[in-house]
Design a protein around this motif. Structure first.
Motif, PDB file in Angstrom:
ATOM      1  N   LEU A   1       1.055  -1.378   0.331  1.00  0.00           N
ATOM      2  CA  LEU A   1       0.445  -0.412  -0.050  1.00  0.00           C
ATOM      3  C   LEU A   1       0.574   1.109   0.164  1.00  0.00           C
ATOM      4  CD1 LEU A   1      -2.564  -0.955   2.928  1.00  0.00           C
ATOM      5  CD2 LEU A   1      -2.974  -0.330   0.262  1.00  0.00           C
ATOM      6  N   PRO A   2       0.392   2.188  -0.291  1.00  0.00           N
ATOM      7  CA  PRO A   2       0.836   4.293  -0.479  1.00  0.00           C
ATOM      8  C   PRO A   2       0.807   3.880   0.641  1.00  0.00           C
ATOM      9  CG  PRO A   2      -1.285   3.514  -1.674  1.00  0.00           C
ATOM     10  CD  PRO A   2      -1.406   2.375  -1.325  1.00  0.00           C
ATOM     11  N   ARG A   3       1.549   3.715   1.697  1.00  0.00           N
ATOM     12  CA  ARG A   3       1.841   4.406   3.769  1.00  0.00           C
ATOM     13  C   ARG A   3       4.049   4.679   3.303  1.00  0.00           C
ATOM     14  NH1 ARG A   3      -2.317  -0.032   5.896  1.00  0.00           N
ATOM     15  NH2 ARG A   3      -4.154   0.726   5.073  1.00  0.00           N
ATOM     16  N   PRO A   4       3.626   5.782   3.627  1.00  0.00           N
ATOM     17  CA  PRO A   4       5.358   5.970   4.051  1.00  0.00           C
ATOM     18  C   PRO A   4       5.459   5.345   5.164  1.00  0.00           C
ATOM     19  CG  PRO A   4       3.896   8.106   3.014  1.00  0.00           C
ATOM     20  CD  PRO A   4       2.888   7.183   3.626  1.00  0.00           C
ATOM     21  N   GLU A   5       5.226   4.991   5.877  1.00  0.00           N
ATOM     22  CA  GLU A   5       6.345   4.123   7.306  1.00  0.00           C
ATOM     23  C   GLU A   5       6.154   2.988   7.004  1.00  0.00           C
ATOM     24  OE1 GLU A   5       0.937   3.237   7.495  1.00  0.00           O
ATOM     25  OE2 GLU A   5       2.251   4.961   6.747  1.00  0.00           O
ATOM     26  N   ILE A   6       5.538   1.886   5.567  1.00  0.00           N
ATOM     27  CA  ILE A   6       6.001   1.106   4.896  1.00  0.00           C
ATOM     28  C   ILE A   6       7.049   0.851   4.442  1.00  0.00           C
ATOM     29  CG2 ILE A   6       5.462  -1.481   3.153  1.00  0.00           C
ATOM     30  CD1 ILE A   6       2.359  -0.424   4.282  1.00  0.00           C
ATOM     31  N   TRP A   7       7.311   1.983   3.202  1.00  0.00           N
ATOM     32  CA  TRP A   7       8.084   2.388   2.824  1.00  0.00           C
ATOM     33  C   TRP A   7       8.986   2.566   3.125  1.00  0.00           C
ATOM     34  CZ3 TRP A   7       7.611  -0.662  -1.236  1.00  0.00           C
ATOM     35  CH2 TRP A   7       5.800  -0.895  -1.928  1.00  0.00           C
ATOM     36  N   ARG A   8       9.374   3.603   4.631  1.00  0.00           N
ATOM     37  CA  ARG A   8      10.307   3.941   4.758  1.00  0.00           C
ATOM     38  C   ARG A   8      11.066   2.068   5.821  1.00  0.00           C
ATOM     39  NH1 ARG A   8       7.691   7.412   7.883  1.00  0.00           N
ATOM     40  NH2 ARG A   8       7.759   9.250   6.323  1.00  0.00           N
ATOM     41  N   ARG A   9      10.171   1.614   6.904  1.00  0.00           N
ATOM     42  CA  ARG A   9      11.292   0.569   6.745  1.00  0.00           C
ATOM     43  C   ARG A   9      11.732  -0.298   6.002  1.00  0.00           C
ATOM     44  NH1 ARG A   9       8.473  -4.640   6.954  1.00  0.00           N
ATOM     45  NH2 ARG A   9       5.970  -3.152   7.639  1.00  0.00           N
ATOM     46  N   LEU A  10      11.171  -0.834   4.789  1.00  0.00           N
ATOM     47  CA  LEU A  10      11.806  -1.908   4.224  1.00  0.00           C
ATOM     48  C   LEU A  10      13.094  -1.034   2.980  1.00  0.00           C
ATOM     49  CD1 LEU A  10       8.356  -2.520   1.674  1.00  0.00           C
ATOM     50  CD2 LEU A  10       9.864  -3.987   3.306  1.00  0.00           C
ATOM     51  N   LEU A  11      12.792   0.620   3.307  1.00  0.00           N
ATOM     52  CA  LEU A  11      14.047   1.194   2.562  1.00  0.00           C
ATOM     53  C   LEU A  11      14.977   0.953   3.617  1.00  0.00           C
ATOM     54  CD1 LEU A  11      12.668   2.379   0.350  1.00  0.00           C
ATOM     55  CD2 LEU A  11      13.760   4.593   0.271  1.00  0.00           C
ATOM     56  N   ASP A  12      14.586   1.036   4.938  1.00  0.00           N
ATOM     57  CA  ASP A  12      15.868   0.720   5.713  1.00  0.00           C
ATOM     58  C   ASP A  12      16.479  -0.364   5.819  1.00  0.00           C
ATOM     59  OD1 ASP A  12      15.685   3.428   6.893  1.00  0.00           O
ATOM     60  OD2 ASP A  12      14.492   2.833   8.578  1.00  0.00           O
ATOM     61  N   THR A  13      15.016  -1.553   5.429  1.00  0.00           N
ATOM     62  CA  THR A  13      16.190  -3.142   5.600  1.00  0.00           C
ATOM     63  C   THR A  13      17.071  -2.970   4.332  1.00  0.00           C
ATOM     64  OG1 THR A  13      13.900  -3.503   6.632  1.00  0.00           O
ATOM     65  CG2 THR A  13      15.274  -5.542   5.388  1.00  0.00           C
ATOM     66  N   THR A  14      16.676  -2.278   3.141  1.00  0.00           N
ATOM     67  CA  THR A  14      17.769  -2.583   1.718  1.00  0.00           C
ATOM     68  C   THR A  14      18.573  -2.010   2.104  1.00  0.00           C
ATOM     69  OG1 THR A  14      15.063  -2.363   0.903  1.00  0.00           O
ATOM     70  CG2 THR A  14      18.160  -1.944  -0.520  1.00  0.00           C
ATOM     71  N   ARG A  15      18.491  -1.025   2.723  1.00  0.00           N
ATOM     72  CA  ARG A  15      20.304  -0.174   2.706  1.00  0.00           C
ATOM     73  C   ARG A  15      20.988  -1.141   3.437  1.00  0.00           C
ATOM     74  NH1 ARG A  15      19.692   3.420  -0.865  1.00  0.00           N
ATOM     75  NH2 ARG A  15      19.190   5.747  -0.931  1.00  0.00           N
ATOM     76  N   ARG A  16      20.501  -1.659   4.891  1.00  0.00           N
ATOM     77  CA  ARG A  16      21.556  -2.631   5.492  1.00  0.00           C
ATOM     78  C   ARG A  16      22.050  -3.878   4.766  1.00  0.00           C
ATOM     79  NH1 ARG A  16      17.902  -0.983   9.123  1.00  0.00           N
ATOM     80  NH2 ARG A  16      16.755  -3.281   8.878  1.00  0.00           N
ATOM     81  N   SER A  17      21.383  -4.283   3.679  1.00  0.00           N
ATOM     82  CA  SER A  17      21.427  -5.672   2.932  1.00  0.00           C
ATOM     83  C   SER A  17      22.792  -5.581   1.666  1.00  0.00           C
ATOM     84  CB  SER A  17      20.320  -5.570   2.426  1.00  0.00           C
ATOM     85  OG  SER A  17      19.835  -5.559   1.479  1.00  0.00           O
ATOM     86  N   ALA A  18      22.879  -6.153   0.985  1.00  0.00           N
ATOM     87  CA  ALA A  18      23.349  -6.188  -0.682  1.00  0.00           C
ATOM     88  C   ALA A  18      22.479  -6.298  -1.611  1.00  0.00           C
ATOM     89  CB  ALA A  18      24.081  -8.048  -0.003  1.00  0.00           C
ATOM     90  N   GLY A  19      20.905  -6.075  -1.172  1.00  0.00           N
ATOM     91  CA  GLY A  19      20.251  -6.191  -2.360  1.00  0.00           C
ATOM     92  C   GLY A  19      19.794  -5.750  -2.390  1.00  0.00           C
ATOM     93  N   ARG A  20      18.635  -5.249  -3.553  1.00  0.00           N
ATOM     94  CA  ARG A  20      17.756  -3.963  -4.216  1.00  0.00           C
ATOM     95  C   ARG A  20      17.167  -4.523  -4.011  1.00  0.00           C
ATOM     96  NH1 ARG A  20      20.244  -3.234 -10.520  1.00  0.00           N
ATOM     97  NH2 ARG A  20      18.966  -5.494 -10.582  1.00  0.00           N
ATOM     98  N   LEU A  21      16.341  -3.346  -4.380  1.00  0.00           N
ATOM     99  CA  LEU A  21      15.030  -2.799  -3.812  1.00  0.00           C
ATOM    100  C   LEU A  21      14.570  -2.650  -4.788  1.00  0.00           C
ATOM    101  CD1 LEU A  21      12.516  -4.230  -1.913  1.00  0.00           C
ATOM    102  CD2 LEU A  21      12.724  -1.703  -0.947  1.00  0.00           C
TER     103      LEU A  21
END
Length: 542
Positions: free
Chosen positions: A201-221
């Motif tokens: 869903l277009p909810r900033p709190e969801i995407w903020r958390r997912l971006l934080d997870t991605t930045r700490r990983s080796a993958g791409r979102l």
């Protein structure tokens, strides 16, 4: 914008029951006409649906063709009965929704890259430790011995451990529908350096958390955003996402343009009748992608609280436990007049039928989950690669916020059921997804029930001595001391809700979840608040 509706919702207060009853009857009709008539004559679908959903499984055991026919006819019935109300007020069939795609603004892809180092060894978080190597093998052995997972589950995980290169999923694009779900594979795939295509869903709190997870990983979102979205994280999080009930054509066109082999993972969930609409939307999306691309694999997580055929070995395991039960449990069964602690299976059956349906979850939930199983069956029969795994009961945040279910989970271990932490569950399920993708969907088995049972991590529900419903009340009583009271909705061990009612005023329906005239339905609906409006803790209505 589109609104997904079902044609039976306008017939009155029991419209949602009419839809489920009609779909189940249609699914049974060719294979079990007597069962279909029994469904049609059911006068209390909200409470009587349990036996009919069990009959869907039992009728499918007649043969492979019977199981595939039930699945195919059930899906066809749902697609006939679901319609779409377009933004211009025109009502069209579910399959025609994608004809509107040229009339809507397209989505583009924003890509976020992680800066971490990819993990190339399978490890599993478990009770404060990170298990790998021999420690993980010992844990798998312990789970098999206790009946918490099927032996085939442990074998699949060991195969992934023996082939660490399998974890490199850069040759796939893992589409996660319901990207914010606690049970989804997104964190693991990113940690292993893979590419995740995220829809939520277009909810900033969801995407903020997912971006934080991605930045700490080796993958791409890879995530959907409007065409004029800026590149900075704040802008992306504010504008990312798409609602599958309202923007299905845009999402379909966007996914058709993604380069690389697609793995379409279905991890969505919604409350009440909306759950069936979301399930129908995802199924329509699945068909659209399969029609336009020849490289689409499918991935599903099944709830353990459903009806499944189980191997004879599981029946024997449960029988040994039943024979070894102590005097206290024998006495409880006698004192309850046989209402408590029923035997899980008749002696010697193969396969057995495990009925772990929970009445409080309601027929909408059962139907939505059955649609996923039917799609997995028909897709596999057509030659597609399918990953279908029974997931364990899991302590999601929502579970711990509900006193009754938290109590049941706290007391479940007394009956041989292990409830998993979310990090353990989603990592284990991601490992099984890897196995299925690297082995073409797992071994070729003669019957769909065996496909569903392969690799199951049911938490013990299939192998305990007692039918789960006959032990549920006792589990609640035994677990009350360890349950933490909170206020929110019941979670069923499934992915986090894609459309929580309290946070989604744009989802069609009144406070009781009933569609109204403004949602494009042909009949009037009373404005009187329903049970859910009077008390949000009430179970969903069928």
């Amino acid at each position: 914008m589109i609104v997904l509706i079902d044609t039976d919702c306008s017939v009155g207060p029991h419209g949602r029951s009419a839809l489920g009853r009609a779909v189940v009857a249609d699914a049974l009709r060719a294979v079990d006409p007597v069962g279909a008539r029994a469904v049609e004559h059911e006068t209390d679908w909200r409470h009587g649906y349990l036996g009919h959903f069990r009959r869907l499984v039992e009728a499918g055991l007649l043969s492979r063709d019977a199981a595939v026919t039930i699945a195919r006819d059930g899906l066809a019935s749902l697609h006939r009965r679901m319609t779409v109300l377009r933004a211009d007020g025109v009502e069209v069939g579910l399959g025609d929704v994608f004809a509107t795609s040229a009339q809507v603004e397209p989505l583009r892809t924003a890509t976020i890259a992680g800066a971490g180092e990819a993990e190339r060894e399978l490890s599993l978080p478990y009770r404060g430790r990170r298990l790998r190597g021999d420690d993980l093998c010992r844990r798998l052995d312990a789970w098999v011995a206790a009946g918490v997972v099927e032996p085939s589950c442990a074998e699949a995980v060991r195969a992934v451990m023996a082939n660490p290169g399998w974890l490199d999923l850069r040759d796939h694009r893992i589409v996660v529908l319901g990207a914010g779900a606690e049970m989804g594979p997104l964190p693991s795939v990113l940690r292993w350096g893979g590419d995740v295509v995220a829809v939520d869903l277009p909810r900033p709190e969801i995407w903020r958390r997912l971006l934080d997870t991605t930045r700490r990983s080796a993958g791409r979102l890879h995530l959907p955003v409007p065409a004029d979205t800026g590149p900075d994280d704040d802008t992306v999080t504010a504008r990312a996402g798409a609602d599958l009930l309202h923007h299905l054509p845009q999402v379909a066109d966007w996914l058709l343009g993604v380069e690389g082999r697609l793995v379409l993972g279905n991890y969505v969930y919604a409350d009440g009748a909306t759950n069936v609409r979301v399930a129908a939307a995802v199924d329509a999306l699945t068909l659209r992608l399969q029609e336009r691309r020849d490289d689409v694999a499918l991935a599903f997580l099944a709830t353990p609280t459903d009806v499944f055929a189980v191997p004879g070995d599981a029946v024997q395991h449960a029988a040994r436990g039943y024979a070894a039960r102590g005097i206290l449990r024998r006495s409880l069964r006698f004192a309850s007049g046989g209402r408590l602690l029923h035997r899980n299976y008749p002696p010697g059956v193969d396969p057995g039928v495990n009925d772990s349906l929970v009445p409080q979850q309601g027929p909408n939930y059962a139907l939505a989950k059955r649609l996923q199983r039917w799609r997995a069956t028909t897709a596999r029969d057509a030659g597609a690669t399918v990953s279908f795994t029974v997931a364990p009961p899991t302590r999601t945040r929502s579970v711990l916020r509900n006193r009754a279910l938290a109590a049941a989970y706290a007391g479940a271990h007394r009956f041989g059921i292990e409830v998993f932490d979310p990090a353990t569950s989603n990592t284990l399920m991601a490992a099984l997804l890897v196995h299925d993708l690297r082995t073409g969907g797992g071994p070729a088995l003669p019957h769909p029930w065996q496909d569903e049972a392969y690799g199951a991590a049911h938490g013990g529900l299939w192998r305990v001595p007692y039918t789960p419903r006959s032990a549920l009340g006792l589990a609640v009583l035994l677990g009350l001391g360890g349950a933490r009271p909170h206020r929110h909705r019941i979670d069923r061990g499934d992915p986090a809700p894609l459309y929580p009612r309290r946070l989604a005023p744009h989802v069609p329906g009144d406070a009781g979840g009933r569609p109204g005239r403004q949602d494009g339905l042909r009949g009037s609906v009373s404005a009187r608040p329903g049970p859910a409006a009077r008390d949000p803790r009430r179970a969903e209505r069928g």
